[in-house]
Scaffold this motif. Structure first.
Motif, PDB file in Angstrom:
ATOM      1  N   GLY A 248       0.818  -1.215   0.000  1.00 39.82           N
ATOM      2  CA  GLY A 248       0.000   0.000   0.000  1.00 39.82           C
ATOM      3  C   GLY A 248       0.848   1.259   0.000  1.00 39.82           C
ATOM      4  N   LEU A 249       1.937   1.242   0.746  1.00 40.30           N
ATOM      5  CA  LEU A 249       2.830   2.401   0.766  1.00 40.30           C
ATOM      6  C   LEU A 249       3.506   2.601  -0.589  1.00 40.30           C
ATOM      7  CD1 LEU A 249       4.414   1.952   4.313  1.00 40.30           C
ATOM      8  CD2 LEU A 249       2.646   3.596   3.619  1.00 40.30           C
ATOM      9  N   CYS A 250       3.836   1.493  -1.244  1.00 39.03           N
ATOM     10  CA  CYS A 250       4.387   1.599  -2.604  1.00 39.03           C
ATOM     11  C   CYS A 250       3.341   2.160  -3.559  1.00 39.03           C
ATOM     12  CB  CYS A 250       4.885   0.236  -3.088  1.00 39.03           C
ATOM     13  SG  CYS A 250       6.386  -0.314  -2.272  1.00 39.03           S
ATOM     14  N   GLU A 251       2.078   1.839  -3.319  1.00 39.65           N
ATOM     15  CA  GLU A 251       1.017   2.416  -4.152  1.00 39.65           C
ATOM     16  C   GLU A 251       0.977   3.930  -3.982  1.00 39.65           C
ATOM     17  OE1 GLU A 251      -3.713   2.305  -5.198  1.00 39.65           O
ATOM     18  OE2 GLU A 251      -3.039   1.283  -3.390  1.00 39.65           O
ATOM     19  N   VAL A 252       1.131   4.380  -2.744  1.00 40.48           N
ATOM     20  CA  VAL A 252       1.199   5.827  -2.511  1.00 40.48           C
ATOM     21  C   VAL A 252       2.368   6.415  -3.296  1.00 40.48           C
ATOM     22  CG1 VAL A 252       1.579   7.625  -0.770  1.00 40.48           C
ATOM     23  CG2 VAL A 252       0.154   5.649  -0.217  1.00 40.48           C
ATOM     24  N   GLY A 253       3.494   5.716  -3.260  1.00 40.85           N
ATOM     25  CA  GLY A 253       4.684   6.182  -3.972  1.00 40.85           C
ATOM     26  C   GLY A 253       4.454   6.353  -5.458  1.00 40.85           C
ATOM     27  N   TRP A 254       3.800   5.370  -6.075  1.00 40.46           N
ATOM     28  CA  TRP A 254       3.603   5.521  -7.524  1.00 40.46           C
ATOM     29  C   TRP A 254       2.502   6.519  -7.852  1.00 40.46           C
ATOM     30  CZ3 TRP A 254      -0.901   4.338  -9.978  1.00 40.46           C
ATOM     31  CH2 TRP A 254      -1.687   3.290  -9.537  1.00 40.46           C
TER      32      TRP A 254
ATOM     33  N   TYR B 233       4.962  13.701 -10.588  1.00 42.69           N
ATOM     34  CA  TYR B 233       6.307  14.158 -10.912  1.00 42.69           C
ATOM     35  C   TYR B 233       6.776  13.705 -12.299  1.00 42.69           C
ATOM     36  CZ  TYR B 233       6.768  15.694  -6.100  1.00 42.69           C
ATOM     37  OH  TYR B 233       6.596  16.350  -4.905  1.00 42.69           O
ATOM     38  N   THR B 234       6.119  12.725 -12.899  1.00 48.15           N
ATOM     39  CA  THR B 234       6.536  12.273 -14.230  1.00 48.15           C
ATOM     40  C   THR B 234       6.137  13.255 -15.320  1.00 48.15           C
ATOM     41  OG1 THR B 234       4.510  11.027 -14.768  1.00 48.15           O
ATOM     42  CG2 THR B 234       6.247   9.842 -13.560  1.00 48.15           C
ATOM     43  N   GLU B 235       5.165  14.120 -15.005  1.00 46.48           N
ATOM     44  CA  GLU B 235       4.625  15.069 -15.987  1.00 46.48           C
ATOM     45  C   GLU B 235       4.214  14.344 -17.263  1.00 46.48           C
ATOM     46  OE1 GLU B 235       7.269  18.438 -16.418  1.00 46.48           O
ATOM     47  OE2 GLU B 235       7.298  18.772 -14.246  1.00 46.48           O
ATOM     48  N   GLY B 236       3.339  13.350 -17.072  1.00 52.88           N
ATOM     49  CA  GLY B 236       2.832  12.583 -18.209  1.00 52.88           C
ATOM     50  C   GLY B 236       3.869  11.643 -18.801  1.00 52.88           C
ATOM     51  N   PHE B 237       4.739  11.129 -17.951  1.00 54.55           N
ATOM     52  CA  PHE B 237       5.830  10.234 -18.351  1.00 54.55           C
ATOM     53  C   PHE B 237       6.791  10.898 -19.341  1.00 54.55           C
ATOM     54  CE2 PHE B 237       2.683   7.220 -16.736  1.00 54.55           C
ATOM     55  CZ  PHE B 237       3.475   6.494 -15.854  1.00 54.55           C
ATOM     56  N   THR B 238       6.968  12.209 -19.201  1.00 51.59           N
ATOM     57  CA  THR B 238       7.925  12.920 -20.036  1.00 51.59           C
ATOM     58  C   THR B 238       9.263  13.137 -19.332  1.00 51.59           C
ATOM     59  OG1 THR B 238       7.114  15.086 -19.306  1.00 51.59           O
ATOM     60  CG2 THR B 238       6.098  14.139 -21.297  1.00 51.59           C
ATOM     61  N   ARG B 239       9.325  12.871 -18.035  1.00 48.28           N
ATOM     62  CA  ARG B 239      10.570  13.005 -17.264  1.00 48.28           C
ATOM     63  C   ARG B 239      11.079  11.598 -16.962  1.00 48.28           C
ATOM     64  NH1 ARG B 239       9.738  16.294 -12.301  1.00 48.28           N
ATOM     65  NH2 ARG B 239      12.008  16.352 -12.332  1.00 48.28           N
ATOM     66  N   PHE B 240      12.304  11.313 -17.367  1.00 54.10           N
ATOM     67  CA  PHE B 240      12.830   9.953 -17.343  1.00 54.10           C
ATOM     68  C   PHE B 240      12.916   9.359 -15.937  1.00 54.10           C
ATOM     69  CE2 PHE B 240      16.304   6.841 -17.220  1.00 54.10           C
ATOM     70  CZ  PHE B 240      15.794   5.904 -18.110  1.00 54.10           C
ATOM     71  N   TRP B 241      13.691   9.961 -15.049  1.00 58.78           N
ATOM     72  CA  TRP B 241      13.921   9.344 -13.736  1.00 58.78           C
ATOM     73  C   TRP B 241      12.660   9.260 -12.880  1.00 58.78           C
ATOM     74  CZ3 TRP B 241      17.466   6.059 -13.651  1.00 58.78           C
ATOM     75  CH2 TRP B 241      18.647   6.239 -14.374  1.00 58.78           C
TER      76      TRP B 241
ATOM     77  N   SER C 270       9.758   8.844 -14.023  1.00 55.91           N
ATOM     78  CA  SER C 270       8.995   7.777 -14.679  1.00 55.91           C
ATOM     79  C   SER C 270       9.536   6.404 -14.299  1.00 55.91           C
ATOM     80  CB  SER C 270       9.027   7.950 -16.201  1.00 55.91           C
ATOM     81  OG  SER C 270       8.401   9.154 -16.570  1.00 55.91           O
ATOM     82  N   VAL C 271      10.859   6.268 -14.265  1.00 56.27           N
ATOM     83  CA  VAL C 271      11.477   5.000 -13.871  1.00 56.27           C
ATOM     84  C   VAL C 271      11.084   4.645 -12.440  1.00 56.27           C
ATOM     85  CG1 VAL C 271      13.693   3.870 -13.368  1.00 56.27           C
ATOM     86  CG2 VAL C 271      13.406   5.159 -15.490  1.00 56.27           C
ATOM     87  N   GLY C 272      11.183   5.619 -11.539  1.00 56.73           N
ATOM     88  CA  GLY C 272      10.813   5.381 -10.141  1.00 56.73           C
ATOM     89  C   GLY C 272       9.344   5.031  -9.976  1.00 56.73           C
ATOM     90  N   THR C 273       8.504   5.692 -10.728  1.00 62.32           N
ATOM     91  CA  THR C 273       7.069   5.437 -10.653  1.00 62.32           C
ATOM     92  C   THR C 273       6.730   4.039 -11.147  1.00 62.32           C
ATOM     93  OG1 THR C 273       6.548   7.774 -10.865  1.00 62.32           O
ATOM     94  CG2 THR C 273       4.802   6.228 -11.461  1.00 62.32           C
ATOM     95  N   VAL C 274       7.288   3.645 -12.271  1.00 65.63           N
ATOM     96  CA  VAL C 274       7.032   2.302 -12.803  1.00 65.63           C
ATOM     97  C   VAL C 274       7.590   1.244 -11.855  1.00 65.63           C
ATOM     98  CG1 VAL C 274       7.555   0.712 -14.700  1.00 65.63           C
ATOM     99  CG2 VAL C 274       6.830   3.053 -15.191  1.00 65.63           C
ATOM    100  N   ALA C 275       8.755   1.488 -11.280  1.00 67.53           N
ATOM    101  CA  ALA C 275       9.325   0.542 -10.307  1.00 67.53           C
ATOM    102  C   ALA C 275       8.404   0.396  -9.099  1.00 67.53           C
ATOM    103  CB  ALA C 275      10.716   0.998  -9.877  1.00 67.53           C
ATOM    104  N   ALA C 276       7.886   1.506  -8.590  1.00 63.47           N
ATOM    105  CA  ALA C 276       6.969   1.451  -7.444  1.00 63.47           C
ATOM    106  C   ALA C 276       5.689   0.709  -7.808  1.00 63.47           C
ATOM    107  CB  ALA C 276       6.654   2.862  -6.954  1.00 63.47           C
TER     108      ALA C 276
END
Length: 105
Positions: free
Chosen positions: A10-16, A22-30, A32-38
Motif C-alpha cells: 500500500g505504501l508503494c502504491e502511494v509512492g507511484w 512528478y513524471t509530468e505525463g511520463f515525459t521526465r525519465f527518472w 517515470s522510472v521510479g514510478t514504474v518501479a513502485a
C-alpha cells in the motif's frame, strides 16, 4: 507477516500515485522510472500478501492505504485543500480499513 507485506504494498502504491505527478505525463525519465518501479513492487507485494489473505480484504486495504496516503501527501506536498469534508471522508476510509482487518480475524 502477510499483513506487513500488504502495508508495504500500500505504501508503494502511494509512492507511484504521487510519482505520477512528478513524471509530468511520463515525459521526465527518472521520475517515470521510479514510478514504474513502485508500481511493479506494489502489485508484486499485493500478490504475495494475497497468498494467504482474502482477496477482497487485501485489495480493499491496499487501495485504502493508497487513497489515504495519496490524499495526505497531496495536502502536504502540493497544497491541496484540507477541508472538513475531505478529512471526514479520509476518516471513513481509515475506519473501513480497520473494520476489514478486525472482521477478518
Amino acid at each position: 507477516m502477510n499483513w506487513i507485506v500488504l502495508v508495504i504494498a500500500g505504501l508503494c502504491e502511494v509512492g507511484w500515485a504521487i510519482g505520477l505527478k512528478y513524471t509530468e505525463g511520463f515525459t521526465r525519465f527518472w521520475p517515470s522510472v521510479g514510478t514504474v518501479a513502485a508500481m511493479l513492487v506494489s502489485v508484486a507485494l499485493l500478490g504475495v500478501a494475497m497468498r494467504s489473505l482474502p482477496v477482497g480484504t487485501s485489495y480493499a486495504i491496499w487501495v485504502g492505504i493508497g487513497a489515504v496516503g495519496t490524499v495526505v501527501l497531496g495536502i502536504v506536498l502540493f497544497g491541496e485543500a484540507a477541508n472538513a469534508g475531505k478529512l471526514v471522508s479520509v476518516g471513513f476510509i481509515i475506519a473501513g480499513i480497520a473494520g476489514l482487518k478486525l472482521a477478518g480475524d
